[in-house]
Design a protein around this motif. Sequence first.
Motif, PDB file in Angstrom:
ATOM      1  N   SER A 188       0.854  -1.205   0.000  1.00  0.00           N
ATOM      2  CA  SER A 188       0.000   0.000   0.000  1.00  0.00           C
ATOM      3  C   SER A 188       0.882   1.244   0.000  1.00  0.00           C
ATOM      4  O   SER A 188       0.578   2.230  -0.673  1.00  0.00           O
ATOM      5  CB  SER A 188      -0.933   0.010   1.206  1.00  0.00           C
ATOM      6  N   CYS A 199      -2.881   7.871   4.522  1.00  0.00           N
ATOM      7  CA  CYS A 199      -3.094   6.431   4.245  1.00  0.00           C
ATOM      8  C   CYS A 199      -1.927   5.589   4.752  1.00  0.00           C
ATOM      9  O   CYS A 199      -2.106   4.431   5.128  1.00  0.00           O
ATOM     10  CB  CYS A 199      -3.217   6.182   2.733  1.00  0.00           C
ATOM     11  N   GLN A 222      -1.677   3.802   9.177  1.00  0.00           N
ATOM     12  CA  GLN A 222      -1.556   2.339   9.350  1.00  0.00           C
ATOM     13  C   GLN A 222      -0.706   2.033  10.577  1.00  0.00           C
ATOM     14  O   GLN A 222      -1.000   1.111  11.343  1.00  0.00           O
ATOM     15  CB  GLN A 222      -0.903   1.717   8.129  1.00  0.00           C
ATOM     16  N   ASN A 280      -9.062   2.806   7.524  1.00  0.00           N
ATOM     17  CA  ASN A 280      -8.105   2.895   6.426  1.00  0.00           C
ATOM     18  C   ASN A 280      -7.284   1.609   6.330  1.00  0.00           C
ATOM     19  O   ASN A 280      -7.064   1.070   5.244  1.00  0.00           O
ATOM     20  CB  ASN A 280      -7.181   4.097   6.655  1.00  0.00           C
ATOM     21  N   TRP A 306      -7.111  -1.294   3.208  1.00  0.00           N
ATOM     22  CA  TRP A 306      -5.931  -1.805   2.493  1.00  0.00           C
ATOM     23  C   TRP A 306      -5.799  -3.311   2.668  1.00  0.00           C
ATOM     24  O   TRP A 306      -5.410  -4.021   1.731  1.00  0.00           O
ATOM     25  CB  TRP A 306      -4.663  -1.083   2.979  1.00  0.00           C
ATOM     26  N   VAL A 309       0.817   4.221  -2.698  1.00  0.00           N
ATOM     27  CA  VAL A 309       0.614   5.633  -2.314  1.00  0.00           C
ATOM     28  C   VAL A 309       1.780   6.488  -2.827  1.00  0.00           C
ATOM     29  O   VAL A 309       1.569   7.583  -3.363  1.00  0.00           O
ATOM     30  CB  VAL A 309       0.441   5.758  -0.779  1.00  0.00           C
ATOM     31  N   ARG A 368      -3.688  13.840   2.335  1.00  0.00           N
ATOM     32  CA  ARG A 368      -4.621  12.702   2.445  1.00  0.00           C
ATOM     33  C   ARG A 368      -3.887  11.398   2.110  1.00  0.00           C
ATOM     34  O   ARG A 368      -4.095  10.383   2.762  1.00  0.00           O
ATOM     35  CB  ARG A 368      -5.823  12.848   1.507  1.00  0.00           C
TER      36      ARG A 368
END
Length: 399
Positions: free
Chosen positions: A45, A77, A81, A331, A335, A49, A73
């Motif tokens: 992920s 993400c 995490q 979030n 993912w 990103v 934003r």
Amino acid sequence: MPSNAKKVAFAEAGERSWCSTMELFRLFKMQFICHLFICYVFLVSGLIVNFLQLCTLPLWAINKQLARKVNCRLAYCISSQMVALLEWWSGTECTLYTDPESYPFYGKENAIVILNHNFEIDFLCGWTFCERFGVLGSSKVLAKKELAFVPVIGWMWYFLEIVFCKRKWEEDQKTVVQSLQRLKDYPENFWFLLYCEGTRFTQKKHKISMEVAEKKGLPKLKYHLLPRTKGFCVTVQHLRGTVTAVYDSTLNFRNNQIPTLLGILNGKKYHADLYVRRLPLDSIPENEAECAMWLHKLYQEKDELQEKYSLTGCFPGPTLTPPCRPWALLNWLFWILLLLFPLCLLLLRLFQSGSTFIIFTTVVLCFAASLGVRWMIGQTEINKGSSYGNKGGQLNNNA
Ligand SMILES: CCCCC/C=C\C/C=C\CCCCCCCC(=O)SCCNC(=O)CCNC(=O)[C@H](O)C(C)(C)COP(=O)(O)OP(=O)(O)OC[C@H]1O[C@@H](n2cnc3c(N)ncnc32)[C@H](O)[C@@H]1OP(=O)(O)O
Ligand SMILES: CCCCCCCCCCCCCCCCCC(=O)OC[C@@H](O)COP(=O)(O)O
């Protein structure tokens, strides 16, 4: 059996089964396969990103403020995490000690955050509070240059306009000032983190920095390294008018816990205590020498506060802990769900192919990726830290 006794027996059985479920879950969190999967989600992920961040490059030329908002934003993400790992996976609790009059300002203004640098996960606890006050995506730091090359996190920071330094003032002066100037019209509220000690606390670094303090005629500190004043003075000077306050923050862990990122990954629960004092920026002198003295005085006060914590096990004053929000977890689940399907498909195809070569190559690739993640985690480990601050006087060297 009388009905009351039945109820008690039923409740006890329920409690026993709850305890054994929790114990199973605790064992589950310690399994290497879980760690491998968490790291896979984080890496893949993160790289997606990073790629999306790269795609925003043309937008910077057309609409810079929009590009910055999009990047905040996207960064969320990734960083959320790690916050979800701390809050939901390890169940670590964070208590905030602060003055109720300052509380309404948090998250609603730009601020410089000063934090002690003793723990391997202090940045992660900082991120947790950023998340709870809604400034996680935009949070900034004066970070050592080496971190810019860490995949995922370091690359993400490039797009967040993080200020990097080589910790050699002659080389940093120009670039740090330029980076700070760029933040003047930042479209989101941000917290700018400054570890004024410049490096993590070790006994050796402490001894040397106290020799420097003695040479400079400054009072000795017991729990902190002598703060480096240049970065703070230049930040205050160039962010005056942009930032409204300094948050003097002190972090500790209950019961002398020594938290690590590997501990968090293993699901170990810690309890962090953070003390925050809001100081209006106007109260900081404009003159450089006076500003430096102000910082030294602040660190003497921080040291006294740490002494109180070590004696009583808590900070003075009321606690006002902001609630944990669901977004970081949501979030993370997004993912996980998104990346679980292609992983299962890949594994299925792999075993169906029956090719020893392909299976062997995949195993080697997984091994290389887990070594890579282990190296990234190593960046947070104090015993793998730099030698910065291991020499006094003007003889500083980075590792
Ligand atoms: C409320 C919750 C928290 C919210 C969190 C918010 C945001 C989170 C965002 C992101 C999280 C991610 C976190 C990532 C963490 C990464 C952090 C780092 O990388 S820390 C390392 C880099 N940062 C710094 O070093 C900042 C502090 N340093 C400075 O400001 C320095 O001045 C400098 C600008 C870096 C320049 O470095 P340099 O070495 O050249 O410093 P100086 O010129 O200051 O040093 C010379 C000066 O120091 C004296 N000296 C010599 N030896 C020592 C010694 N051992 N100890 C102390 N002092 C020493 C020397 O005599 C010189 O003195 P003088 O200036 O008087 O001549
Ligand atoms: C869901 C999450 C899964 C987690 C899987 C793996 C995560 C890997 C994360 C890598 C994080 C890298 C960010 C590093 C931040 C380190 C902050 C830090 O503490 O830096 C130290 C410097 O301040 C001073 O350096 P030293 O001079 O002490 O040396």
